[in-house]
Design a protein around this motif. Structure first.
Motif: not given
Length: 128
Positions: A10-19
């Motif tokens: 859930g780190k901010e730099n990983l969130r773009p990968y969620w979608q």
């Protein structure tokens, strides 16, 4: 059957990968430390952020550390994460615990595993 699990933090730099990964997912498994209620608001925020990305993706919440005396109940965790606001999706909340060095799976982990297998084997849920 081959089931592939991908853990995305859930780190901010990983969130773009969620979608990117959710578009191929059959199920979202969200694990929560049920003995740490101070972190529930952050967990709730991140969970609902992910849920907004896919309004029909089935959700399984694992309430981990249910073996600890300080753990909250399943009902309390349901309320703390506002799971009633998760939309019209299949929703499962399962209490689990995993102990280091324990070769046997807890009944909650076994239930989660069996449900995941049932879900991804094409029963009542969407296929990608």
């Amino acid at each position: 059957m081959h089931i592939e699990f991908l853990e995305i933090g859930g780190k901010e730099n990983l969130r773009p990968y969620w979608q990117k990964y959710l578009s191929k997912a059959l199920l979202l498994v969200f694990a929560v430390d049920s003995s740490d209620p101070e972190r529930f608001p952050v967990a709730k925020e991140h969970l609902h952020e992910v849920l907004r990305l896919d309004p029909i993706l089935p959700l399984m919440v694992l309430a981990n550390k249910q073996d600890l005396p300080s753990s909250c109940t399943i009902t309390d965790l349901h309320d703390a994460l506002s799971l009633s606001d998760a939309g019209e999706r299949a929703l499962f909340l399962i209490g689990t615990h995993v102990k280091k060095g324990d070769s046997e799976l807890s009944s909650g982990v076994q239930d989660a595993r069996d449900l995941i297998i049932q879900m991804v084997s094409g029963s009542r849920f969407r296929a990608v």
